[in-house]
Design an enzyme around this catalytic site. Structure first.
Site, PDB file in Angstrom:
ATOM      1  CG  HIS A 124      16.565   8.372 -10.157  1.00 27.46           C
ATOM      2  ND1 HIS A 124      16.158   7.781 -11.331  1.00 27.46           N
ATOM      3  CD2 HIS A 124      15.685   9.402  -9.934  1.00 27.46           C
ATOM      4  CE1 HIS A 124      15.098   8.419 -11.805  1.00 27.46           C
ATOM      5  NE2 HIS A 124      14.784   9.404 -10.972  1.00 27.46           N
ATOM      6  CG  HIS A 148      12.583   8.906 -14.803  1.00 28.27           C
ATOM      7  ND1 HIS A 148      11.989   8.980 -13.575  1.00 28.27           N
ATOM      8  CD2 HIS A 148      12.011   7.852 -15.437  1.00 28.27           C
ATOM      9  CE1 HIS A 148      11.073   8.021 -13.476  1.00 28.27           C
ATOM     10  NE2 HIS A 148      11.082   7.325 -14.605  1.00 28.27           N
ATOM     11  CE1 TYR A 186      16.407  14.303 -13.756  1.00 27.18           C
ATOM     12  CE2 TYR A 186      15.324  12.274 -13.040  1.00 27.18           C
ATOM     13  CZ  TYR A 186      15.268  13.623 -13.347  1.00 27.18           C
ATOM     14  OH  TYR A 186      14.081  14.312 -13.257  1.00 27.18           O
TER      15      TYR A 186
END
Length: 371
Positions: free
Chosen positions: A181, A184, A186
């Site tokens: 990931h 977004h 993070y």
């Protein structure tokens, strides 16, 4: 409603993804559902994922924490303990029994957290001490975040190692690979984007330095489990959680160029929400440069419907298309696309509740509605 032969629908054409032969190009993206009590995947997830599994279909599991410092939301799953690995196994098996390909998205939220989610109530970690502003949520509440602690250079190898071990654990649990990931807002984006990263060391200032951490994570995981099992999600154009870049196009192009050498399974780009033009969804054009540069498989996500997904495939804009909210509400989404059948409407108020059934596994299949 009209039936259209599957072979004429671009979304339903086969695709070779690494060693996997996909029967269609409709992807379940990672969807946080907040139903993993105490950060442990639960038996009801077996039904949720198996409902959405098809022979030769690609599913990406919800964002899964790599460590106890990676947490920032209630009831999200992890994969850093033996208990968590064992809990994932029946879920993965259920998807495989239906012939699906299952990827685990692994994440660290970084500063998108607060003291309550951190071990011993400590400060969350990030690239800097910049705090996320209060964020309004869909349910009308406002999320409050704690001031993060700047990660020391000597601590970065430990976070990379946490990603490596999480990837190894995912393979032990039976997953076909991992999706890092890197989107977004993070932790990887907190290094990549200059609205957050104000470092003056080798992880800050220049684009190359800001992307160093993300690429070191990629390299570490590739060394751990092999490039053919590794993917990454990016959102260079997004501005979530106060995380944006002054030159997102350059960021996207640099990451695409840098990732080419690894020959990953795919990259997954999330775009800004689609725009309406003359009453019809219009595909954003910002992905084109990344598409031109990146030599491997590209998945796109960003509010697509059936027609726009078909258009994206037909025009070579992407190889695969992820449908989040529509797949939540329609467990048989590829079949409905094949039949051009009407879709269930999703209920946003139940996206993140703790109920193991309502808004989770109780959306009806099209066949059941016909009877």
């Amino acid at each position: 409603m009209g039936s259209v032969a599957a072979e004429k629908i671009p979304l339903l054409t086969p695709y070779k993804l690494g060693k996997f032969r996909l029967s269609h190009r409709v992807v379940l993206p990672p969807l946080t559902r907040c139903r993993s009590y105490d950060n442990v995947p639960q038996p009801h997830a077996v039904l949720f994922y198996s409902q959405r599994a098809t022979k030769g279909g690609l599913l990406i599991a919800e964002a899964t924490g790599i460590s106890d410092t990676a947490q920032g939301y209630p009831r999200t799953p992890g994969i850093w303990t033996k208990e968590q690995v064992e809990a994932w196994k029946p879920i993965v098996n259920a998807v495989h029994e239906k012939g699906g390909i299952f990827i685990c998205q692994i994440w660290h939220v970084g500063r998108v957290s607060n003291y309550d989610y951190q071990p011993n109530g400590q400060a969350p970690i990030s690239s800097s001490e910049k705090k996320v502003s209060p964020q309004p949520q869909h349910d009308g509440t406002v999320s409050i975040y704690s001031t993060p602690r700047r990660l020391g250079i000597n601590e970065i190898p430990q976070i990379i190692n946490d990603f490596r071990l999480a990837a190894r654990n995912a393979i032990e649990a039976g997953f076909d690979g991992v999706e890092i990931h890197g989107a977004h807002g993070y932790i990887l984006e907190q290094f990549m984007k200059d609205s957050v990263n104000d470092r003056i060391d080798e992880y800050g200032r220049s684009l190359e330095n800001r992307c160093r951490f993300a690429l070191e994570v990629v390299e570490g995981i590739v060394e751990e489990i092999g490039a053919e099992r590794v993917a990454i999600r990016l959102s260079p154009f997004a501005t979530e959680a106060d995380c944006w870049d002054s030159n997102p196009d350059a960021l996207g192009v640099y990451m695409a160029q840098s990732l080419n050498k690894y020959e990953l399974l795919y990259i997954h780009i999330t775009e800004p929400r689609m725009t309406f033009e003359e009453g019809k969804l219009k595909i954003p054009q910002r992905l084109h440069e990344i598409r031109k540069i990146y030599k491997g498989t590209l998945i796109t996500a960003g509010g697509y419907d059936r027609d726009e997904g078909n258009k994206a495939i037909q025009e070579g804009y992407a190889d695969l298309v992820a449908f989040g909210r529509l797949f939540v509400a329609n467990p048989d989404l590829p079949k409905r696309y094949e039949l051009n059948a009407p879709l269930n409407k999703y209920d946003r108020t139940t996206f993140y509740t703790s109920d193991p059934v309502v808004g989770y596994t109780d959306y009806p299949f099209y066949e059941s509605l016909k009877n």
